[in-house]
Scaffold this motif. Structure first.
Motif, PDB file in Angstrom:
ATOM      1  N   ILE A  91     -23.365 -48.973 -42.466  1.00  0.00           N
ATOM      2  CA  ILE A  91     -23.247 -49.794 -41.356  1.00  0.00           C
ATOM      3  C   ILE A  91     -24.726 -49.722 -40.565  1.00  0.00           C
ATOM      4  O   ILE A  91     -25.325 -50.783 -40.301  1.00  0.00           O
ATOM      5  N   ALA A  92     -25.026 -48.509 -40.428  1.00  0.00           N
ATOM      6  CA  ALA A  92     -26.189 -48.115 -39.755  1.00  0.00           C
ATOM      7  C   ALA A  92     -27.496 -48.397 -40.617  1.00  0.00           C
ATOM      8  O   ALA A  92     -28.251 -49.341 -40.068  1.00  0.00           O
ATOM      9  N   ASP A  93     -27.417 -48.261 -41.781  1.00  0.00           N
ATOM     10  CA  ASP A  93     -28.526 -48.732 -42.692  1.00  0.00           C
ATOM     11  C   ASP A  93     -28.643 -50.359 -42.477  1.00  0.00           C
ATOM     12  O   ASP A  93     -29.769 -50.885 -42.648  1.00  0.00           O
ATOM     13  N   ARG A 101     -36.133 -54.611 -34.689  1.00  0.00           N
ATOM     14  CA  ARG A 101     -35.916 -54.139 -33.256  1.00  0.00           C
ATOM     15  C   ARG A 101     -34.846 -53.044 -32.884  1.00  0.00           C
ATOM     16  O   ARG A 101     -34.807 -52.729 -31.846  1.00  0.00           O
ATOM     17  N   VAL A 102     -33.993 -53.025 -33.920  1.00  0.00           N
ATOM     18  CA  VAL A 102     -32.799 -52.124 -33.788  1.00  0.00           C
ATOM     19  C   VAL A 102     -33.537 -50.705 -33.792  1.00  0.00           C
ATOM     20  O   VAL A 102     -33.933 -50.164 -34.585  1.00  0.00           O
ATOM     21  N   GLN A 103     -33.214 -49.987 -32.636  1.00  0.00           N
ATOM     22  CA  GLN A 103     -33.857 -48.664 -32.369  1.00  0.00           C
ATOM     23  C   GLN A 103     -33.043 -47.408 -32.787  1.00  0.00           C
ATOM     24  O   GLN A 103     -33.318 -46.273 -33.085  1.00  0.00           O
ATOM     25  N   THR A 126     -24.552 -41.031 -34.449  1.00  0.00           N
ATOM     26  CA  THR A 126     -25.870 -41.685 -33.943  1.00  0.00           C
ATOM     27  C   THR A 126     -26.822 -41.583 -34.625  1.00  0.00           C
ATOM     28  O   THR A 126     -27.097 -40.514 -35.113  1.00  0.00           O
ATOM     29  N   ARG A 127     -27.475 -42.656 -35.190  1.00  0.00           N
ATOM     30  CA  ARG A 127     -28.851 -42.412 -35.835  1.00  0.00           C
ATOM     31  C   ARG A 127     -30.113 -43.306 -35.093  1.00  0.00           C
ATOM     32  O   ARG A 127     -29.754 -44.327 -34.350  1.00  0.00           O
ATOM     33  N   LYS A 128     -30.916 -42.699 -35.156  1.00  0.00           N
ATOM     34  CA  LYS A 128     -32.338 -43.345 -34.514  1.00  0.00           C
ATOM     35  C   LYS A 128     -33.297 -43.978 -35.775  1.00  0.00           C
ATOM     36  O   LYS A 128     -32.966 -43.495 -36.847  1.00  0.00           O
ATOM     37  N   ARG A 129     -33.739 -44.910 -35.427  1.00  0.00           N
ATOM     38  CA  ARG A 129     -34.664 -45.362 -36.551  1.00  0.00           C
ATOM     39  C   ARG A 129     -35.709 -44.359 -37.088  1.00  0.00           C
ATOM     40  O   ARG A 129     -36.294 -43.660 -36.209  1.00  0.00           O
ATOM     41  N   LYS A 130     -35.997 -44.287 -38.184  1.00  0.00           N
ATOM     42  CA  LYS A 130     -37.059 -43.333 -38.635  1.00  0.00           C
ATOM     43  C   LYS A 130     -38.336 -44.007 -38.912  1.00  0.00           C
ATOM     44  O   LYS A 130     -38.552 -45.008 -39.205  1.00  0.00           O
TER      45      LYS A 130
END
Length: 130
Positions: A91-93, A101-103, A126-130
């Motif tokens: 889902i995060a990917d 824009r998803v940070q 919780t994942r942040k954009r790399k």
């Protein structure tokens, strides 16, 4: 207190909570042949403009349907996820790929089938954009 300046970045937190989705997931033999009901919730941090005027178009934000899609129809049919962490990761990917824009995303998944007395058993990723 001195004259320090604090820089605050605006963020828009989009939320879709409590989607119930049937997903092939599980480790134990009784879990691996049938889809299990999961309750999926998402908080998505989106870079946003400085101001939203009354006539600001949807393109300045993100459709909630895009978030719902990432947790439902974007999950591959017939694929077995051993861990629900893999579901959250997919889902995060999807959210990161769909919109630059998803940070950051926070995804909560509760395994409904294993609750015995209404408790919530699951994970939060919780994942942040790399």
């Amino acid at each position: 207190m001195g004259t320090e300046r604090f820089v605050v970045s605006d963020r828009l937190l989009l939320q879709v909570h409590d989607l119930e989705v049937e997903v092939l997931t599980g480790v134990y033999s009784e879990e691996t042949h049938l889809p299990q009901p999961l309750r999926i919730s998402m908080d998505v941090d989106l870079a946003c403009p400085e101001h939203f005027d009354p006539d600001t178009p949807l393109s300045a934000s993100k459709s909630y349907l895009d978030l719902k899609h990432a947790a439902t129809t974007a999950l591959p049919q017939g694929v077995h996820f051993t861990l629900i962490e893999g579901v959250a990761d997919h889902i995060a990917d999807t959210l990161f790929i769909e919109d630059e824009r998803v940070q950051q995303v926070t995804i909560r998944i509760v395994k409904l089938a294993i609750a015995e007395q209404g408790e919530s058993i699951g994970i939060t990723l919780t994942r942040k954009r790399k």
